[in-house]
Design a protein around this motif. Structure first.
Motif, short mmCIF file in Angstrom:
data_model
loop_
_atom_site.label_atom_id
_atom_site.label_comp_id
_atom_site.label_asym_id
_atom_site.label_seq_id
_atom_site.Cartn_x
_atom_site.Cartn_y
_atom_site.Cartn_z
N THR A 96 0.86 -1.19 0.01
CA THR A 96 -0.17 -0.03 -0.27
C THR A 96 1.09 1.30 0.06
O THR A 96 0.61 2.33 -0.79
CB THR A 96 -0.94 -0.09 1.29
OG1 THR A 96 -1.77 -1.28 1.25
CG2 THR A 96 -2.04 1.27 1.16
N HIS A 100 0.62 3.90 -3.10
CA HIS A 100 0.15 5.13 -2.95
C HIS A 100 1.28 6.17 -3.13
O HIS A 100 1.02 7.17 -3.73
CB HIS A 100 -0.38 5.28 -1.38
CG HIS A 100 -1.16 6.50 -1.04
ND1 HIS A 100 -2.28 6.66 -1.42
CD2 HIS A 100 -0.52 7.70 -0.86
CE1 HIS A 100 -2.51 8.02 -0.68
NE2 HIS A 100 -1.81 8.54 -0.52
N ARG A 223 -13.52 7.61 -1.28
CA ARG A 223 -13.85 6.65 -2.31
C ARG A 223 -14.92 5.68 -2.28
O ARG A 223 -14.57 4.87 -1.18
CB ARG A 223 -12.35 6.13 -2.79
CG ARG A 223 -11.34 7.30 -3.13
CD ARG A 223 -11.71 8.18 -4.48
NE ARG A 223 -10.54 9.01 -4.58
CZ ARG A 223 -10.46 10.39 -4.21
NH1 ARG A 223 -11.29 10.62 -3.26
NH2 ARG A 223 -9.19 11.21 -4.28
N GLU A 226 -13.32 2.23 -1.67
CA GLU A 226 -12.48 2.06 -0.44
C GLU A 226 -13.19 2.03 0.73
O GLU A 226 -12.60 1.88 1.75
CB GLU A 226 -11.16 3.07 -0.54
CG GLU A 226 -10.52 2.99 -1.79
CD GLU A 226 -9.45 3.96 -1.88
OE1 GLU A 226 -9.34 4.93 -1.06
OE2 GLU A 226 -8.70 3.99 -2.96
N GLN A 290 -7.45 1.92 2.44
CA GLN A 290 -6.78 1.50 1.27
C GLN A 290 -6.27 0.04 1.40
O GLN A 290 -6.37 -0.69 0.34
CB GLN A 290 -6.14 2.42 0.72
CG GLN A 290 -6.56 3.79 0.49
CD GLN A 290 -5.32 5.05 -0.10
OE1 GLN A 290 -4.14 4.90 0.29
NE2 GLN A 290 -5.76 5.71 -1.01
N TRP A 294 -7.51 -2.92 -1.25
CA TRP A 294 -6.50 -3.28 -2.25
C TRP A 294 -6.06 -4.89 -1.60
O TRP A 294 -5.26 -5.17 -2.37
CB TRP A 294 -5.41 -2.31 -2.21
CG TRP A 294 -5.76 -0.99 -2.64
CD1 TRP A 294 -6.96 -0.59 -3.31
CD2 TRP A 294 -4.62 -0.02 -2.55
NE1 TRP A 294 -6.75 0.71 -3.71
CE2 TRP A 294 -5.55 1.06 -3.18
CE3 TRP A 294 -3.48 0.42 -2.21
CZ2 TRP A 294 -5.24 2.43 -3.32
CZ3 TRP A 294 -3.06 1.63 -2.25
CH2 TRP A 294 -3.75 2.77 -2.83
#
Length: 326
Positions: A96, A100, A223, A226, A290, A294
């Motif tokens: 992550t 990111h 989001r 997310e 996140q 993910w």
């Protein structure tokens, strides 16, 4: 799993305010009373005011036992649970952060990796040391950019002895400002007490539980893909997360973070330190949301594979920044 660029951008902007509005004074630890000018240099009105104004004594502040020469700072402990094991989290964290950082970096702006190498510690054993420069001139307000150097960055140094890590943020332009984070990871729901051995800490500190599903985040960072309340992992079958998920979800782990924010400018210390903690809280929530959203991208990776991905992203990110570092 804080995003260094966003944490330090907000923190540096707030801190730089104290250095450029004429408020710079002595150490916040023990402010001494201002010296009084000779009576013969004052007009009658000033002399009357002076006689009516008492001299306040300096307020002593006990130093931190670990760092006798340092002043007090604002310390908070954050506990962030995840529907993962600590070994899964280790891979997800590296993935992550790398992804990111690459997404957020632009030409001349973002997170530049200066060092990423093995490190041996006599106490914690083998680990990984990283040094990064968080370039964020464009993230500062216009008034701050007017008084900061053209090339402005925060230095992040991290020592990863998983499941224990240390991260430190400093800025040569703001020598009185720093962030120090100790992190421990355990397979539980955040119920370990005194995990950082509070005898090292001056007095009590606030403990804050962060819920990645139901705590609010700034609207600009939201989001829907997310959002753990709606996300469901196709590979692991985990999610969506419902009310009370930390009490009944298996597996579950917790990231315990002891965050110390220091800004030694009298009159602004409390305000800036509280503001930086608020920013850190938001970034911790966003980063962990996140990592879970993910999970299908990284859950099949081994530690060696995610390290290779980290190196690949490091090279690509530094190229976007125009860096000469490998």
């Amino acid at each position: 799993m804080a995003t260094a660029r966003e944490v330090t951008a907000s923190g540096a902007a707030a801190a730089s305010a104290g250095c450029w509005d004429g408020s710079v004074g002595g150490s916040a630890a023990s402010p001494a009373p201002l010296p009084r000018p000779p009576q013969n240099e004052l007009c009658p009105r000033q002399r009357r005011r002076l006689r009516l104004t008492p001299v306040l004594p300096a307020v002593p502040v006990s130093p931190c036992p670990c760092h006798p020469a340092r002043v007090t700072m604002l310390i908070k402990e954050y506990r962030i649970c995840m529907p993962l094991t600590t070994e899964e989290y280790r891979v997800g964290q590296l993935y992550t952060i790398s992804k990111h950082s690459h997404q957020e970096s632009e030409k001349g702006e973002g997170v530049e990796v200066v060092k990423n190498e093995p490190h041996e510690d006599p106490i914690h054993g083998p680990g990984q040391f990283t040094e990064k420069r968080v370039h964020l001139s464009s993230k500062l307000p216009s008034w701050a950019r007017a008084v900061t150097p053209r090339i402005f960055y925060i230095t992040e140094k991290a020592w990863n002895y998983y499941p224990y890590t240390i991260t430190e943020y400093t800025c040569s332009f703001l020598p009185k400002f720093s962030i120090y984070i100790e992190t421990k990871y355990e397979d539980n729901c955040g119920d370990s007490e005194n995990i950082f051995h509070s005898d090292k800490i001056l007095g009590d500190h606030e403990v804050s539980f962060l819920d990645i599903a139901f705590d609010e985040i700034p609207e600009r960072y939201y989001r829907s893909l997310e959002d753990p309340r709606f996300f469901s992992s196709a590979k692991t079958g985990r999610g969506p997360l419902r009310e009370g998920w930390r009490q009944h979800t298996k597996p579950i782990m917790c990231s315990y973070k002891l965050v110390s924010v220091k800004f030694e400018v009298w009159g602004l210390q409390t305000r800036v330190e509280q503001f930086v903690h608020k920013v850190i809280r938001d970034i911790l929530l966003i980063g962990h949301r996140q990592a879970f959203a993910w999970v299908d991208e990284w859950c099949d990776m081994s530690l060696e594979e995610v390290r290779a991905f980290e190196t690949q992203m490091q090279v690509a990110t530094n190229q976007k920044l125009g860096s000469q570092h490998p």
